[in-house]
Write a protein that holds these residues in place. Sequence first.
Motif, PDB file in Angstrom:
ATOM      1  N   ALA A   1       0.825  -1.207   0.000  1.00 41.08           N
ATOM      2  CA  ALA A   1       0.000   0.000   0.000  1.00 41.08           C
ATOM      3  C   ALA A   1       0.858   1.256   0.000  1.00 41.08           C
ATOM      4  O   ALA A   1       0.626   2.198  -0.778  1.00 41.08           O
ATOM      5  CB  ALA A   1      -0.934  -0.008   1.210  1.00 41.08           C
ATOM      6  N   LEU A   2       1.877   1.292   0.854  1.00 45.70           N
ATOM      7  CA  LEU A   2       2.714   2.479   0.967  1.00 45.70           C
ATOM      8  C   LEU A   2       3.582   2.672  -0.270  1.00 45.70           C
ATOM      9  O   LEU A   2       3.825   3.804  -0.703  1.00 45.70           O
ATOM     10  CB  LEU A   2       3.574   2.404   2.223  1.00 45.70           C
ATOM     11  N   ASP A   3       4.037   1.581  -0.848  1.00 43.92           N
ATOM     12  CA  ASP A   3       4.832   1.692  -2.074  1.00 43.92           C
ATOM     13  C   ASP A   3       4.005   2.303  -3.202  1.00 43.92           C
ATOM     14  O   ASP A   3       4.504   3.111  -3.990  1.00 43.92           O
ATOM     15  CB  ASP A   3       5.358   0.317  -2.476  1.00 43.92           C
ATOM     16  N   LYS A   4       2.734   1.929  -3.271  1.00 36.26           N
ATOM     17  CA  LYS A   4       1.840   2.495  -4.296  1.00 36.26           C
ATOM     18  C   LYS A   4       1.420   3.921  -3.945  1.00 36.26           C
ATOM     19  O   LYS A   4       1.260   4.767  -4.834  1.00 36.26           O
ATOM     20  CB  LYS A   4       0.581   1.627  -4.418  1.00 36.26           C
ATOM     21  N   ALA A   5       1.210   4.177  -2.655  1.00 34.74           N
ATOM     22  CA  ALA A   5       0.696   5.480  -2.225  1.00 34.74           C
ATOM     23  C   ALA A   5       1.722   6.591  -2.394  1.00 34.74           C
ATOM     24  O   ALA A   5       1.398   7.698  -2.845  1.00 34.74           O
ATOM     25  CB  ALA A   5       0.245   5.399  -0.771  1.00 34.74           C
TER      26      ALA A   5
END
Length: 199
Positions: free
Chosen positions: A135-139
């Motif tokens: 999630a954080l890598d995409k966000a």
Amino acid sequence: MGIDDPALTLRDVPAAQVATIVTYLEMIERPELPAASSGLTAECWLQPSCDDYRALFRKVGEPWLWISRLLMSEDELQAILHDPAVEILIVRDGKQPVGFVELDFRTAGECEIAFFGLIPEQNGKGNGRWMMNLALDKAWRKGISRVWLHTCTQDSPRALPFYQRCGFRIFRQQTGRMADPRLTGHLPRTAAPHVPILS
């Protein structure tokens, strides 16, 4: 603090209602993402049908009284699911859908992790950190200066400390109440047994 403490303001929760405390958390810089692995896989879920989305939403959220998307009309929900600024990752165990992450980029400069969860059978197996890394890598992409999410007292008691361990910081809390979805017929009466039904 006891319930007779004069510093504590108590209000009755009306019948057929559920009270909750909502906690909002944010991070304002991209964190170092620790190594994490999982036997699960994830892929972009492009423009899912409302029926497919609601089915997985129910499987993941029923234990926690997730209700918001079940109250939306078909048009309202489809507008979100098909918005190019909303990205959904579907998480699978083999071919079986077991969770999802929903990222909302509709506000310039920020990403809300709108939904994040696994079906109950997958909880407690160490997959959360792996999912959060995804999630954080995409966000955290170009132009994003803030990533935020919220949790509440109907969620797993592990959720808030987990988000804090991942680097999120609390910036706001609110109290509120809603019609109990187990009494309105939106969820079965067996949902969220840890939350009392006031009928």
